[in-house]
Structures are given as C-alpha cells and as structure tokens.
Design an enzyme around this catalytic site. Structure first.
Site, mmCIF file in Angstrom:
data_model
loop_
_atom_site.group_PDB
_atom_site.id
_atom_site.type_symbol
_atom_site.label_atom_id
_atom_site.label_comp_id
_atom_site.label_asym_id
_atom_site.label_seq_id
_atom_site.Cartn_x
_atom_site.Cartn_y
_atom_site.Cartn_z
ATOM 1 C CB CYS A 279 -4.795 1.000 17.252
ATOM 2 S SG CYS A 279 -6.223 1.760 18.014
ATOM 3 C CE1 TYR B 274 -3.347 -2.999 1.069
ATOM 4 C CE2 TYR B 274 -4.307 -1.226 -0.231
ATOM 5 C CZ TYR B 274 -4.351 -2.522 0.254
ATOM 6 O OH TYR B 274 -5.430 -3.329 -0.066
ATOM 7 C CB CYS C 119 -7.666 0.119 14.917
ATOM 8 S SG CYS C 119 -7.114 -1.282 15.935
ATOM 9 C CB CYS D 219 -7.350 -1.374 21.080
ATOM 10 S SG CYS D 219 -7.047 -1.808 19.350
ATOM 11 C CB THR E 178 -15.829 0.069 -13.758
ATOM 12 O OG1 THR E 178 -15.901 -1.079 -12.893
ATOM 13 C CG2 THR E 178 -17.197 0.365 -14.349
ATOM 14 C CB CYS F 236 -10.746 -0.906 18.324
ATOM 15 S SG CYS F 236 -9.666 0.477 17.871
ATOM 16 C CG HIS G 8 -14.259 -0.525 -3.612
ATOM 17 N ND1 HIS G 8 -13.983 -1.029 -4.849
ATOM 18 C CD2 HIS G 8 -15.516 -0.952 -3.333
ATOM 19 C CE1 HIS G 8 -15.014 -1.732 -5.298
ATOM 20 N NE2 HIS G 8 -15.959 -1.687 -4.406
ATOM 21 C CG ASP H 112 -7.119 7.121 -7.689
ATOM 22 O OD1 ASP H 112 -7.114 6.518 -8.779
ATOM 23 O OD2 ASP H 112 -7.973 7.988 -7.397
HETATM 24 N N1 APR Z 1 -10.588 5.046 -20.100
HETATM 25 C C1 APR Z 1 -11.650 4.285 -19.726
HETATM 26 N N2 APR Z 1 -11.539 2.989 -19.321
HETATM 27 C C2 APR Z 1 -10.289 2.460 -19.317
HETATM 28 C C3 APR Z 1 -9.138 3.186 -19.697
HETATM 29 C C4 APR Z 1 -9.334 4.530 -20.096
HETATM 30 N N3 APR Z 1 -8.301 5.298 -20.490
HETATM 31 N N4 APR Z 1 -8.058 2.369 -19.577
HETATM 32 C C5 APR Z 1 -8.523 1.171 -19.132
HETATM 33 N N5 APR Z 1 -9.857 1.220 -18.987
HETATM 34 C C6 APR Z 1 -10.768 0.189 -18.526
HETATM 35 C C7 APR Z 1 -10.314 -1.231 -18.793
HETATM 36 O O1 APR Z 1 -10.717 -1.660 -20.084
HETATM 37 C C8 APR Z 1 -11.054 -2.004 -17.690
HETATM 38 O O2 APR Z 1 -12.312 -2.472 -18.162
HETATM 39 O O3 APR Z 1 -10.835 0.284 -17.134
HETATM 40 C C9 APR Z 1 -11.291 -0.946 -16.608
HETATM 41 C C10 APR Z 1 -10.534 -1.232 -15.327
HETATM 42 O O4 APR Z 1 -11.044 -2.436 -14.799
HETATM 43 P P1 APR Z 1 -10.421 -3.037 -13.451
HETATM 44 O O5 APR Z 1 -8.932 -3.032 -13.541
HETATM 45 O O6 APR Z 1 -11.163 -4.309 -13.204
HETATM 46 O O7 APR Z 1 -10.795 -1.954 -12.338
HETATM 47 P P2 APR Z 1 -12.197 -1.744 -11.635
HETATM 48 O O8 APR Z 1 -13.328 -2.029 -12.551
HETATM 49 O O9 APR Z 1 -12.146 -0.400 -11.013
HETATM 50 O O10 APR Z 1 -12.162 -2.842 -10.464
HETATM 51 C C11 APR Z 1 -13.250 -2.802 -9.571
HETATM 52 O O11 APR Z 1 -12.256 -4.560 -8.307
HETATM 53 O O12 APR Z 1 -10.293 -5.393 -7.581
HETATM 54 C C12 APR Z 1 -11.433 -4.747 -7.155
HETATM 55 O O13 APR Z 1 -11.682 -3.218 -5.384
HETATM 56 C C13 APR Z 1 -11.073 -3.400 -6.622
HETATM 57 O O14 APR Z 1 -12.151 -1.278 -7.008
HETATM 58 C C14 APR Z 1 -11.658 -2.429 -7.634
HETATM 59 C C15 APR Z 1 -12.782 -3.246 -8.229
#
Ligand code: APR
Length: 258
Positions: free
Chosen positions: A159, A78, A138, A162, A200, A141, A130, A115
């Site tokens: 922490c 992290y 912690c 605790c 996503t 707790c 998320h 982020d």
């Molecule tokens: N613009 C738009 N989409 C994009 C770009 C871009 N420039 N570059 C990549 N992508 C797309 C990819 O095609 C992919 O479908 O972003 C998506 C990212 O997917 P993941 O890596 O699966 O991320 P995310 O959907 O945020 O994951 C959801 O999964 O692992 C857990 O908690 C974690 O929050 C995360 C959750």
C-alpha cells in the site's frame, strides 16, 4: 417445484402464474450467485477447483489468516481467477438481466459474484455483496489500492499509504459484508413484489436470507437453479433449469404481453 418444458425450438414454456408474475411485477429484485456465470465457463464456488488449484478449497484461500500465512499463494489464486474471468464472456443470463433493468422501472440487481460479468453485460448500479475481483484495498489501513499506485514487491504489492499488503477487495470467510450494498439490498428486498433467486445454492448468509425476507414482506419468490437448494422448498416457484435458458424466456414474456 416447477420444471420448464422445452418447446422444441430452443425456447422453454413456463407456467402461466410465472408469466403473469413477470408481466405484472412493478419492483423486481434479483439475487444472483455463481450459477449465473456457469454458462460463461466460470466454475461455481461448489464446483471442484481445477488444475493447479484442484488440491485447495476456497475456504482455505479466501481468508485473512490464509493471506497472512501464505500471501503469494492467495494472491496467485486470485490472479488465476481474474485471468479465467477475463477470458470469459457474459452469457444469455447476464444479457437478459441487463434487458430487465431497461424494461422494469424499478429493478435492483444484487450479486454474490465477484467476476464483474453483470457490468460487462451492461448492467449498472449492481449491488456487489461480496466485492469484486478487479478491485483492491490495503490489508492494514483498508484504503483502496490500484495497480498504477501500489508499490510492487517480490511477493504481494504494498500500500502506498501505510506499506501494508494489498489484498483483493473481496469479502473473505469470517468478514462482514460491505454495509452500503447490504443495506441497499435489504431495503429493495423489503419493497419488491417479485424476487428472483438465480444460480445460488442459498447456503451463505446474509445473502441467503434475502429471498426469505422478500417472502416475509409478501413478494413472490421464484428460484432458478437446475438443482434443489435450501430455498427450493420455501420459494413459491422453483424452476429447475439453467439461467441462460429461463431468463431470456422471462424477458420474452414481459416484452410480448399477449
Ligand atoms: N443456471 C442456474 N444455476 C446454476 C447453473 C446454471 N446454468 N449452473 C449451476 N447452477 C447452480 C448450482 O446448482 C448451485 O446451486 O448455481 C449454484 C452455485 O452455488 P455455489 O457454487 O454455492 O455459489 P453461490 O451460491 O454463489 O455461493 C455463495 O458462497 O463461497 C461463498 O462468497 C462465496 O459468493 C459465494 C457464496
């Protein structure tokens, strides 16, 4: 499915239905994933991990079990991600979403990202489903922990309440999402008329259920993602292009109605 057509001057042209939807929407809800930060140089979740972390999968590090077994390894992962994000800058997609928040009277930004780049771009009231890389709590707790308060130790901080191990305030695999942001996200999704699912892969629920809920309640759902996802077939529109190209075009369309 909808492709965006480059107009040659760096802008892109979008179908009239999308332009009209953006112009006439009264309550816009946006769900972002890691793809919205990709153009800031932040690897997405399903991108291969790089360098020292190339041999690890997020699923093997982002869990209570992993933290209990190897706290320093998880803590360092992290710390690496925080450093990566600190070096990154919000990109045109983040900035366009900040502009949208000012343009639409009723606008809700929901993110799966941890982020903090939306906030650094100027967005406020961001619903972080998320958690956030720059918040801690912690392990025992659940009290919030801050770097000026916690007790430093050789492996991970302790922490002050605790003595338990301090952990990132991030939802780990197998954990419940924070109830308040999730409830607010579901409420807004039920009442919006335009839902944008941006960057996503739409594979992790309950976040991935939000665009489906929006559709069920009659909203228009537009996906923005260069790749096909599980949502692509059900969204009314799927724009296979980068968020940093499409979102400024949507803001331009909204600001220039004729
Ligand atoms: N613009 C738009 N989409 C994009 C770009 C871009 N420039 N570059 C990549 N992508 C797309 C990819 O095609 C992919 O479908 O972003 C998506 C990212 O997917 P993941 O890596 O699966 O991320 P995310 O959907 O945020 O994951 C959801 O999964 O692992 C857990 O908690 C974690 O929050 C995360 C959750």
């Amino acid at each position: 499915m909808t492709g965006s057509n480059p107009t040659g001057d760096g802008a892109i042209s979008l179908p009239a239905e999308i332009i009209n939807a953006v112009r006439w929407a009264e309550h816009v809800v946006v769900l972002t994933g890691a793809g919205v930060s990709a153009e800031s140089g932040v690897p997405t979740f399903r991108d291969a991990q790089t360098g020292l972390w190339a041999t690890y999968k997020p699923e093997d590090l982002a869990s209570v079990a992993a933290y209990r077994a190897t706290p320093k390894l998880v803590w360092d992962w992290y710390a690496w991600r925080r450093e990566l994000v600190t070096q990154a800058q919000p990109n045109a997609a983040h900035l366009a979403l900040t502009a949208m928040q000012d343009i639409y009277t009723n606008f809700t930004l929901i993110t799966q990202n941890v982020d903090g780049l939306h906030q650094r771009a100027g967005s406020h009231d961001v619903l972080e489903l998320h958690g956030n890389l720059f918040r801690y709590k912690c392990l025992l707790c659940d009290q919030p922990a801050t770097v000026d308060e916690w007790r430093h130790r050789s492996d991970v901080p302790a922490c002050i309440h605790c003595g338990g191990a301090v952990r990132p305030d991030i939802v780990w695999f197998g954990e419940m999402l924070p109830s308040r942001p999730l409830a607010a996200a579901q409420f807004a999704t039920r009442h919006c008329d335009l839902f944008l699912a941006i960057g996503t892969s739409s594979v992790v629920f309950p976040a991935a259920g939000l665009p489906l809920l929006a559709m069920e309640k009659g909203a228009l759902v537009i996906e923005i993602n260069p790749s096909e996802t599980d949502l692509s077939d059900s969204a009314q529109f799927s724009i296979h292009d980068k968020a940093g190209a499409v979102l400024p075009a949507l803001v331009h369309a909204k600001r220039n109605p004729n």
